[in-house]
Design an enzyme around this catalytic site. Structure first.
Site, mmCIF file in Angstrom:
data_model
loop_
_atom_site.group_PDB
_atom_site.id
_atom_site.type_symbol
_atom_site.label_atom_id
_atom_site.label_comp_id
_atom_site.label_asym_id
_atom_site.label_seq_id
_atom_site.Cartn_x
_atom_site.Cartn_y
_atom_site.Cartn_z
ATOM 1 N N HIS A 319 0.849 -1.194 0.000
ATOM 2 C CA HIS A 319 0.000 0.000 0.000
ATOM 3 C C HIS A 319 0.880 1.237 0.000
ATOM 4 O O HIS A 319 1.981 1.232 0.554
ATOM 5 C CB HIS A 319 -0.904 -0.001 1.241
ATOM 6 C CG HIS A 319 -2.042 0.969 1.157
ATOM 7 N ND1 HIS A 319 -1.906 2.298 1.478
ATOM 8 C CD2 HIS A 319 -3.346 0.801 0.793
ATOM 9 C CE1 HIS A 319 -3.067 2.909 1.317
ATOM 10 N NE2 HIS A 319 -3.958 2.029 0.904
ATOM 11 N N ASP A 375 -8.005 -4.427 -0.507
ATOM 12 C CA ASP A 375 -8.500 -4.990 -1.763
ATOM 13 C C ASP A 375 -8.418 -6.513 -1.814
ATOM 14 O O ASP A 375 -9.121 -7.135 -2.613
ATOM 15 C CB ASP A 375 -7.722 -4.401 -2.943
ATOM 16 C CG ASP A 375 -7.977 -2.917 -3.118
ATOM 17 O OD1 ASP A 375 -9.133 -2.496 -2.927
ATOM 18 O OD2 ASP A 375 -7.030 -2.177 -3.423
#
Length: 441
Positions: A319, A375
């Protein structure tokens, strides 16, 4: 140009005096030194430009540039912490609802019982849209992307309210805030029904915010739609996890457009558009495609070997902000496991689980700070709720609208904020004389 040296002088002044919060910069081209004040671990680039006679920061993507002060959301990427107004996301998802979180983001405090009841009433009485909006959505092609329909219809809402442009009037601003929150699920559901060629379903007074969303999306011939409470709660948590995330691309779009003093519908439409790209709203769908491509848990080691040899991409890990396990992914994984207690688990979850275990045990990935992000499990959760990939970006936008509204309100009430106008470094052709068409070689 040589790189000037920057020295943190917050511990001692140049004359050996007591500590002061400044940064001293030396321009090696001229030998000039400049002392700039440090506030909140930052220096003002406008002051640097003024003091140095025009020097600017070059920061593609603004990844190292603070464009605002904000009291809404705090992230510690190293420790894996996400807080809204000081509350950990884990605690909010355990005890609150999406609308309570929206109140917190926008108002700054969790509501009292009376405040929350009034908030629910205000939103619950504004969730219908004008009949012309239905006609507007009906005018899209049968196969139009739902996110495109929502972006257009959100922006069009401003044409229905004469007070929409009164962004500095507190009462008018409050009306737009409630209208936006109330109507986003209706627009989202209408875009879904349009895609399926099904008649639109209107909100029901007896249903919750997420219950209404489920009803408007999935209700068929039932006389009274009663959502599954497990599904309803899972959707509520999923919306909370997406509600706000500091100055991401879509939030920056909202602030940039909103900085021109446009109505909030136009600003939020910009945020919706920002989520329509594959780098944002399409990420969950890409993870599902990756999991299907792996095929089975037994194929995970071979897949990771191909990742290491750069023949495959590892999605759902790593991320921009989090350098450890994304706290939202932990919450969502637990929520997904609860969903699977009442229904047959998606075989892709077994692949995701095996993938997570292998990656967390492999120094190759952990040394690169590749930990699970939201996700990895969001697409699986959407599918468990019966929501298909075309609606993933729409659900993301619906959730993030709470954060966008909070950020917009904060921006328009911040006296320091001005119209966004980034600088550029011109690299084009220098000045030259115009040449007539018949003389050009």
């Amino acid at each position: 140009m040589n790189t000037g040296q920057a020295e943190d002088r917050s511990g001692e002044g140049s004359d050996g005096s007591a500590s002061r919060s400044t940064l001293t910069v030396e321009d090696n081209r001229t030998g000039e030194r400049f002392e700039l004040p440090i506030e909140n671990d930052a220096i003002r680039s406008s002051q640097l430009r003024h003091e140095t006679g025009g020097l600017a920061f070059y920061d593609p993507g603004l990844s190292s540039t603070a464009v605002c002060r904000s009291a809404i959301t705090y992230i510690d990427g190293e420790a894996g912490i996400l807080q809204h107004r000081g509350y950990r996301i884990e605690a909010l998802c355990e005890h609150s609802t999406f609308l309570e979180l929206a109140y917190l983001l926008i108002k700054g405090e969790l509501p009292t019982v009376a405040q929350y009841a009034s908030w629910l009433h205000e939103i619950g009485t504004r969730n219908f849209v004008h009949e012309n909006v239905k006609g507007f959505i009906a005018g899209f092609r049968y196969d139009a992307r739902p996110i495109a329909m929502v972006a257009a219809s959100v922006g069009a809402l401003s044409s229905f309210y004469t007070d929409a442009d009164q962004v500095y009037d507190e009462d008018a601003r409050e009306r737009q805030v409630v209208r936006l929150l109330a109507k986003m699920p209706t627009l989202a559901a209408f875009s879904y029904r349009h895609l399926l060629g099904q008649p639109y379903v209107h909100p029901e007074d007896h249903l919750s915010y997420t219950g209404n969303l489920l009803s408007m999306m999935f209700r068929m011939s039932e006389l009274r739609y009663i959502p599954d409470p497990v599904v309803e709660r899972a959707l509520d948590v999923l919306l909370m996890l997406h509600a706000d995330h500091e100055q991401n691309a879509s939030t920056t779009a909202v602030r940039a457009v909103g900085s021109t003093h446009v109505n909030p519908y136009a600003a939020v439409a910009a945020g919706v558009a920002a989520l329509s790209g594959p780098m944002r709203g399409g990420a969950a769908q890409d993870v599902l495609s990756m999991l299907r491509g792996i095929g089975s848990p037994s194929q995970v080691p071979e897949f990771l070997a191909r990742v290491k040899s750069e023949h495959e991409r590892l999605l759902g890990f790593g991320h921009w902000v989090y350098k450890t396990y994304d706290p939202r992914a932990r919450v969502l994984r637990r929520q997904l496991e609860q969903l699977y207690e009442d229904r047959r688990p998606n075989p892709l979850f077994g692949i995701a689980d095996a993938l997570e275990q292998r990656v967390l045990e492999d120094e190759y990935f952990t040394s690169r700070r590749l930990y699970p992000n939201l996700d990895l499990y969001s697409g699986l959760t959407y599918e468990a709720l019966g929501i298909g990939p075309p609606m993933f970006p729409v659900m993301f936008a619906l959730a993030r609208s709470a954060g966008w509204i909070a950020q917009w309100v904060e921006m328009v009430t911040d006296p320091e904020q001005t119209t966004f106008r980034p600088r550029q470094l011109y690299t084009g052709t220098p000045s030259r004389e115009y040449v007539a068409a018949d003389e050009r070689g």
